[in-house]
Design a protein around this motif. Structure first.
Motif, short mmCIF file in Angstrom:
data_model
loop_
_atom_site.label_atom_id
_atom_site.label_comp_id
_atom_site.label_asym_id
_atom_site.label_seq_id
_atom_site.Cartn_x
_atom_site.Cartn_y
_atom_site.Cartn_z
N SER A 125 0.81 -1.24 -0.03
CA SER A 125 -0.05 0.16 -0.13
C SER A 125 0.62 1.16 0.25
O SER A 125 0.42 2.35 0.04
CB SER A 125 -0.80 0.07 1.18
OG SER A 125 0.01 0.20 2.35
N LYS A 126 2.14 1.04 -0.07
CA LYS A 126 3.04 2.40 -0.03
C LYS A 126 2.89 3.04 1.27
O LYS A 126 2.88 4.37 1.17
CB LYS A 126 2.89 3.15 -1.03
CG LYS A 126 3.32 2.32 -2.51
CD LYS A 126 2.98 3.23 -3.71
CE LYS A 126 3.64 2.59 -5.04
NZ LYS A 126 3.21 3.54 -6.08
N ALA A 127 2.98 2.42 2.30
CA ALA A 127 2.49 2.77 3.71
C ALA A 127 1.41 3.60 4.14
O ALA A 127 1.16 4.15 4.94
CB ALA A 127 3.92 3.93 4.04
N PHE B 6 9.36 7.49 10.13
CA PHE B 6 9.97 7.11 9.13
C PHE B 6 9.43 5.69 8.84
O PHE B 6 9.17 5.03 10.05
CB PHE B 6 11.31 6.74 9.38
CG PHE B 6 12.24 6.36 8.09
CD1 PHE B 6 12.78 7.35 7.15
CD2 PHE B 6 12.47 5.20 7.94
CE1 PHE B 6 13.38 6.84 5.88
CE2 PHE B 6 13.22 4.67 7.01
CZ PHE B 6 13.56 5.32 5.86
N PRO B 7 9.18 4.90 7.89
CA PRO B 7 9.44 5.67 6.38
C PRO B 7 8.23 6.45 5.86
O PRO B 7 8.33 6.88 4.60
CB PRO B 7 9.73 4.41 5.71
CG PRO B 7 8.76 3.45 6.21
CD PRO B 7 8.40 3.64 7.53
N ALA B 8 7.23 6.60 6.68
CA ALA B 8 6.05 7.35 5.90
C ALA B 8 6.58 8.92 5.74
O ALA B 8 5.95 9.45 4.49
CB ALA B 8 4.87 7.48 6.97
N ASP B 9 7.40 9.33 6.42
CA ASP B 9 7.64 10.88 6.12
C ASP B 9 8.34 10.82 4.91
O ASP B 9 8.39 11.73 4.08
CB ASP B 9 8.52 11.47 7.38
CG ASP B 9 9.71 10.43 7.70
OD1 ASP B 9 10.06 9.41 7.22
OD2 ASP B 9 10.42 10.86 8.75
N TYR B 10 9.15 9.98 4.77
CA TYR B 10 10.24 9.99 3.30
C TYR B 10 9.25 9.37 2.23
O TYR B 10 9.22 10.09 1.10
CB TYR B 10 11.06 8.70 3.57
CG TYR B 10 11.90 8.20 2.27
CD1 TYR B 10 13.20 9.18 1.68
CD2 TYR B 10 11.57 7.40 1.40
CE1 TYR B 10 13.80 8.83 0.82
CE2 TYR B 10 12.29 7.18 0.31
CZ TYR B 10 13.36 7.85 -0.05
OH TYR B 10 13.83 7.65 -1.34
N LEU B 11 8.30 8.61 2.07
CA LEU B 11 7.40 8.37 1.17
C LEU B 11 6.47 9.18 1.00
O LEU B 11 6.19 9.68 -0.33
CB LEU B 11 6.66 6.89 1.62
CG LEU B 11 7.67 5.51 1.80
CD1 LEU B 11 6.75 4.56 2.33
CD2 LEU B 11 7.99 5.17 0.40
N LEU B 12 5.75 9.92 1.95
CA LEU B 12 4.92 10.99 1.71
C LEU B 12 5.61 12.15 0.94
O LEU B 12 5.15 12.68 -0.19
CB LEU B 12 4.56 11.66 2.93
CG LEU B 12 3.21 10.75 3.56
CD1 LEU B 12 3.05 11.31 5.14
CD2 LEU B 12 1.89 10.97 2.80
N MET C 130 -1.43 11.47 7.95
CA MET C 130 -0.95 11.28 6.68
C MET C 130 -1.64 11.86 5.63
O MET C 130 -1.04 12.75 4.87
CB MET C 130 -0.59 9.58 6.37
CG MET C 130 0.44 9.08 7.32
SD MET C 130 0.75 7.22 7.03
CE MET C 130 1.09 7.08 5.18
N PRO C 131 -2.88 11.59 5.56
CA PRO C 131 -3.68 12.51 4.50
C PRO C 131 -3.56 14.11 4.76
O PRO C 131 -3.22 14.77 3.69
CB PRO C 131 -4.98 12.04 4.49
CG PRO C 131 -4.97 10.61 5.42
CD PRO C 131 -3.87 10.78 6.17
N LEU C 132 -3.50 14.48 6.07
CA LEU C 132 -3.43 15.86 6.26
C LEU C 132 -1.90 16.19 5.93
O LEU C 132 -1.87 17.55 5.35
CB LEU C 132 -3.66 16.26 7.77
CG LEU C 132 -3.32 17.67 8.12
CD1 LEU C 132 -4.41 18.21 7.30
CD2 LEU C 132 -3.81 17.69 9.63
#
Length: 388
Positions: free
Chosen positions: A24-26, A333-339, A161-163
């Motif tokens: 789901s790419k995080a 991390f890793p959501a900050d990188y992916l976003l 994450m959406p915000l």
């Protein structure tokens, strides 16, 4: 049940979560899948409620939690943090805003224990959640409160994450249209390349030796545990500071636990500690924790945004980027990188523009995430748990 069977069951849920997160790419947090899966299986009677205890992963956590926090201090070089000091200040301000707003509202609405259960996990990640869960268990509070940190950890990234995506996208578009993109990307990308000799220089044969590096971080965790008694400072905070200092002088390498190939088993122990209350909790306990969880997410998220916005205004930064940096506390991390990469890819019109957008946003987002998830939340959780 044999410990190896129990450990394999717990790791199966963790692995499933990782697979879903990658697929789901995080967008779907791996921990949400792992915790929810373990809870459902326990409720259906498909796995024993003491699977975590039988796996012996709690003993792994007890041994490696100090070294793990020592490792956290080695993740980002001190010089990088100093260069991105605005991101550090904004991330800290966001966490402080969340803690203050939660204290002012959650304690009167529910209890001090509910406040402690939510503040650490909301302002950070799984390590602070593990510390909080361990402290609540030792304090013998009700099961409905003990499961609260796990629920907050499971759900906190879903609104954040959406915000963040929305805020970063607005920031990227404003950079693209204003003509500031090239200048800001160059400033953010600039790193002082001058070499400064460290106090200690380990031979390559030792710095690259997994067992020797593991020995060093175990010594760091042991020293932190030893100093915790006479200083009355939580060993987790001491271990974190020792990791920063040891890496800065060159005694231990950056990302020390990964160099010793022990990071995976240490994280498995932390995840097991967080999952354990969900296996023993009843459906009634989880339902009783839902209202406090929603309140903590809404109020704490608002506090993070307000604290980040105030600090951003004082530092004369762009509010869209500042609030995004503050929100990294809720996913790390890793959501900050992916976003950041997703926003740069979707808003940049050329490969060069996409790279410039990444260079302008990514360093601040990564340092903000480290400050909150790896460092600041550990301090917050350690301090609050000491008052239980």
């Amino acid at each position: 049940m044999e410990p190896i069977y129990a450990a394999a069951i717990i790791l199966a849920f963790i692995a499933l979560g990782e697979l879903v997160s990658i697929w789901s790419k995080a967008r779907v947090p791996g921990l949400l899948v792992a915790m929810l899966g373990a809870f459902v299986f326990a409720q259906l009677g498909l796995i024993p409620t003491d699977t975590v205890d039988q796996s012996l992963l709690t003993q792994v956590y007890v041994i490696l939690v100090g070294p793990l926090l020592f490792h956290m201090g080695s993740l980002i070089p001190l010089r990088t943090m100093l260069q991105q000091w605005r991101s550090v200040v904004i991330a800290l301000a966001g966490m402080l805003g969340a803690v203050l707003l939660l204290a002012a509202t959650i304690i009167p609405l529910f209890s001090f224990e509910h406040f402690v259960a939510g503040a650490g996990p909301l302002a950070g990640g799984i390590v602070s959640t593990g510390l909080t869960t361990q402290g609540l268990t030792a304090a013998e509070v009700s099961t409905a409160i003990i499961v609260l940190p796990s629920l907050v950890l499971m759900m906190q990234s879903l609104p954040a994450m959406p915000l963040t995506n929305f805020l970063l996208r607005r920031y990227a578009l404003s950079l693209r249209e204003s003509g500031e993109l090239t200048r800001l990307a160059t400033e953010a990308q600039h790193v002082d390349t001058t070499t400064k000799k460290k106090l200690v220089t380990l031979p390559d044969s030792l710095a690259g030796n997994e067992l020797f590096v593991l020995f060093l971080i175990l010594v760091g965790g042991s020293v932190a545990t030893l100093l915790a008694g006479p200083t009355n400072i939580p060993s987790s905070i001491i271990a974190l500071l020792l990791g920063i200092a040891s890496t800065a002088i060159g005694l231990t390498p950056e990302r020390a636990m990964e160099k010793s190939s022990s990071f995976g088993i240490a994280m498995a122990g932390v995840v097991a500690i967080v999952i354990a209350p969900l296996l023993t909790a009843s459906l009634a306990d989880v339902l009783a924790a839902l209202v406090p969880m929603v309140a903590i997410l809404l109020i704490g998220g608002t506090g993070i945004l307000l604290g980040g916005l105030i600090a951003t205004k004082l530092l004369r930064w762009r509010p869209m980027l500042g609030m995004s940096v503050a929100l990294t506390a809720m996913y790390g991390f890793p959501a900050d990188y992916l976003l950041t990469n997703e926003v740069a890819r979707s808003t940049g019109r050329t490969d060069e523009e996409r790279q410039q957008l990444t260079d302008a946003m990514l360093p601040a987002m990564l340092v903000g995430g480290f400050t909150s998830v790896s460092a600041g939340s550990v301090v917050i959780a350690s301090i609050l748990v000491s008052f239980l």
